[in-house]
Design a protein around this motif. Sequence first.
Motif, short mmCIF file in Angstrom:
data_model
loop_
_atom_site.label_atom_id
_atom_site.label_comp_id
_atom_site.label_asym_id
_atom_site.label_seq_id
_atom_site.Cartn_x
_atom_site.Cartn_y
_atom_site.Cartn_z
N SER A 40 1.32 -1.41 -0.01
CA SER A 40 -0.21 -0.16 -0.09
C SER A 40 1.14 1.33 -0.13
CB SER A 40 -0.51 0.10 0.89
OG SER A 40 -1.66 -1.25 0.85
N GLU A 83 -7.04 -1.99 -0.40
CA GLU A 83 -6.14 -1.61 -0.12
C GLU A 83 -4.96 -0.42 -0.92
OE1 GLU A 83 -5.53 -1.71 3.12
OE2 GLU A 83 -7.06 -2.85 3.54
N ILE A 85 -3.47 -0.83 -3.83
CA ILE A 85 -3.19 -1.06 -4.90
C ILE A 85 -3.39 -2.31 -6.53
CG2 ILE A 85 -1.47 -3.50 -4.91
CD1 ILE A 85 -1.95 -3.17 -1.54
#
Length: 379
Positions: A40, A83, A85
């Motif tokens: 992250s 998250e 990503i």
Amino acid sequence: MKRILFIDRDGTLIKEAPPTYQIDSFEKLEFYPGMFKYMSAIAAELDYELIMVSNQDGLGTPDFPEDTFWPVQNFVTKSLENEGIHFSAFHFDRTFAKDNAPTRKPNAGMLTGYMHNAAYDIENSFVIGDRITDVQLAKNMGCKAIWLNNDASLGASEIKSGIDALRPFIALETISWKDIYEFLKLGLRQVQHNRNTNETKIHVELNVDGGGHASIHTGIGFFDHMLEQIARHGKMDLTIETKGDLHIDEHHTIEDTGLALGEAFAKALADKRGMERYGFALPMDEADAKVLIDFGGRNWLVWNAEFKREKVGEMPTEMFHHFFKSFSDAAKCNLNIECDGTNEHHKIEAIFKAFAKAIRMAVKRDPLSNYLPSTKGVL
């Protein structure tokens, strides 16, 4: 140009699942420790495009049907996206190792579209994976690998046979996503430097954030041995090739090697933000060596060491002062060196080991700090 992180999935983002190593059910799914936290941070703070690259042996065959693969993969993708990503592409090779398909890692067939695209900076991109084949993929692509070496039993035979040849292509070897984040955040302090005069021709390759690997050839055996201590105990990668006028004497070879090494450090440590700046340390048997160092931008040498022998090996002991003076001048650092003892070999080796430890402490960086260690605002 855009830099890319080519990231393996199994063993890197999620854990391997022996004995088949196929993640074909949710019961087998386990995310790699620390991966979400640091991936992250990489996605939020660093300018890399994320590409997932994975060998999935026999995907689509009766033994590994797609309807057991995609639900798990889609869950992994969604969990990552939740998250922050986001992967821009996914490349899964379905062939078996025996097929040696051009699309199967370590072959780069799946990724040629990135390699031959002027929009991408492949040379400064990384392959992140847990297998030696991921390091080989980086070599084949012309970039470097971050090797998440989390289980030495995986591919043990190929590790033993191939790792030495692949060392130049490993930018970082670790078991921690924290290390990967810090490495990518701070950047690689790596330089190549040449110093050529009528008396010497010197080539230096320095990776301050390396692993302690050395290749030293100056023509003076004991000097080589001492320079190797800098790499090993300073945990940096160091190559030095010196061709000097040894048919005259050792002076120019030793002095100019010190200058070249100091110049390489000055280049590598150009941005000192987040760096400790200071370092010291070391006893060796009866010898007691102390080295204080300050990469503060000014050169100075205090030398309190005396030797009773004229030479150790083929190296004149008077030249050690010249070496460290040359390094201090070129690296623009303060050096304070003291040593006591009875064995000249031990005294010299203790100085070099302490010098290496002092450098290691001084160049250590904090990835969360942008602090410049100076009240002047510049170093």
